[in-house]
Design a protein around this motif. Structure first.
Motif, PDB file in Angstrom:
ATOM      1  N   GLN A 142       0.217  11.655   4.120  1.00  0.00           N
ATOM      2  CA  GLN A 142      -0.502  12.402   4.684  1.00  0.00           C
ATOM      3  C   GLN A 142      -0.100  13.893   4.624  1.00  0.00           C
ATOM      4  O   GLN A 142       1.274  14.002   5.024  1.00  0.00           O
ATOM      5  CB  GLN A 142      -0.091  11.905   6.511  1.00  0.00           C
TER       6      GLN A 142
ATOM      7  N   PHE B  83       3.384   7.468   2.651  1.00  0.00           N
ATOM      8  CA  PHE B  83       4.094   5.614   3.539  1.00  0.00           C
ATOM      9  C   PHE B  83       3.292   4.887   2.822  1.00  0.00           C
ATOM     10  O   PHE B  83       2.292   4.738   1.843  1.00  0.00           O
ATOM     11  CB  PHE B  83       2.989   5.669   5.134  1.00  0.00           C
TER      12      PHE B  83
ATOM     13  N   TYR C  31       0.484   5.265   1.535  1.00  0.00           N
ATOM     14  CA  TYR C  31      -0.885   6.354   1.669  1.00  0.00           C
ATOM     15  C   TYR C  31       0.031   7.749   1.850  1.00  0.00           C
ATOM     16  O   TYR C  31       1.203   7.822   1.288  1.00  0.00           O
ATOM     17  CB  TYR C  31      -0.885   6.226   3.280  1.00  0.00           C
TER      18      TYR C  31
ATOM     19  N   PHE D 284       3.689   0.180   8.393  1.00  0.00           N
ATOM     20  CA  PHE D 284       3.847   0.787   8.399  1.00  0.00           C
ATOM     21  C   PHE D 284       4.985   1.526   7.724  1.00  0.00           C
ATOM     22  O   PHE D 284       5.992   1.209   9.438  1.00  0.00           O
ATOM     23  CB  PHE D 284       2.796   2.516   8.441  1.00  0.00           C
ATOM     24  N   GLY D 285       5.752   2.335   6.967  1.00  0.00           N
ATOM     25  CA  GLY D 285       6.935   2.346   6.965  1.00  0.00           C
ATOM     26  C   GLY D 285       7.476   3.828   7.898  1.00  0.00           C
ATOM     27  O   GLY D 285       6.026   4.436   7.901  1.00  0.00           O
ATOM     28  N   ALA D 286       8.338   4.192   7.931  1.00  0.00           N
ATOM     29  CA  ALA D 286       8.538   5.784   8.609  1.00  0.00           C
ATOM     30  C   ALA D 286       8.546   7.044   7.762  1.00  0.00           C
ATOM     31  O   ALA D 286       8.007   8.163   8.379  1.00  0.00           O
ATOM     32  CB  ALA D 286       9.812   6.407   9.122  1.00  0.00           C
TER      33      ALA D 286
ATOM     34  N   TYR E 104       0.905  -0.988  -0.107  1.00  0.00           N
ATOM     35  CA  TYR E 104       0.050  -0.106  -0.032  1.00  0.00           C
ATOM     36  C   TYR E 104       0.768   1.512   0.226  1.00  0.00           C
ATOM     37  O   TYR E 104       1.567   1.032   0.500  1.00  0.00           O
ATOM     38  CB  TYR E 104      -1.026   0.212   1.000  1.00  0.00           C
TER      39      TYR E 104
END
Lengths: 114, 115
Positions: free
Chosen positions: A37, A91, A35, A105-107, A33
């Motif tokens: 922000q 992300f 995402y 999730f990654g950083a 995935y």
């Protein structure tokens, strides 16, 4: 503990340039995935990827965006011609299987479009 | 449209007290909910999840409660510690397609733990 790895941590680019964001999902995971922000806003879904194809994408994920899994470990997000409003944290997340719903999730990569 | 939202943007809590973070959702068809913690400069970190066939689930110092009647989700943190200071997001599995399993996130609640 296995983790999702994203590079670079910060990417600065000029408007109109192409960028590629890199992710290495957890090794035995099958679902991937992206995402994003925008500063001060919610985390928003962009795209999901399974079995070497997009399984779902949002309205944000227009023709300027593409994803690829070029080998057995990397998962990339490409933005062909960046716009100022593409500036955000991006992300990557991965999920193990259809029976395991947790997305890890990654950083994140902070993309700054100037 | 469908959305997941939070009632309180900031929660200030004394160290050692319990914290309760609330979340409202509007998609009655959602079958899976998840709480994430996000510390500054980091990605969302999984805390706990719950399926719609349950109304309560407990983890280590955390409990998630699901009230499907009023479409409400809460996260309870017992004996809040300074390390719990972060932004907490609820999210729902809102895909209409089976394989996608996209998450729709709420706006987040910032928890500040006072020593």
């Amino acid at each position: 503990e296995p983790e999702v790895t994203q590079t670079p941590s910060h990417q600065v680019t000029q408007m109109g340039q192409e960028v590629i964001l890199h992710c290495v999902p957890i090794s035995n995971h099958l679902y991937f995935y992206w995402y994003r922000q925008i500063l001060g806003q919610k985390v928003e879904f962009l795209v999901s990827f399974y079995n070497n194809e997009i399984s779902e994408k949002s309205e944000i994920f227009d023709d300027q965006f593409s994803v690829e899994r070029p080998d057995g470990s990397n998962f990339t997000l490409k933005i062909r011609s960046t716009k100022l409003e593409d500036s955000a944290m991006y992300f990557c997340a991965s999920r193990e299987s259809v029976n395991r719903n947790i997305q890890y999730f990654g950083a994140g990569t902070r993309l700054s479009v100037l | 449209g469908e959305s997941v939202g939070l009632h309180l943007p900031t929660l200030s809590v004394q160290e050692g007290d319990n914290s309760i973070i609330n979340c409202a959702y509007s998609n009655s068809a959602s079958d899976y909910f998840i709480w994430y913690k996000q510390e500054s400069g980091k990605g969302p970190q999984f805390i706990i999840d719950i399926r719609s066939n349950m109304d309560k689930r407990q983890g280590q110092r955390v409990t998630v409660l699901l009230n499907k009647t009023v479409k409400h989700l809460s996260l309870q943190i017992a004996a809040t510690q300074p390390g719990d200071s972060a932004v907490y997001f609820c999210a729902e599995n809102s895909s209409t397609l089976g394989a996608g399993n996209k998450l729709t996130f709420g706006g987040g609640t910032r928890v500040l733990v006072k020593p």
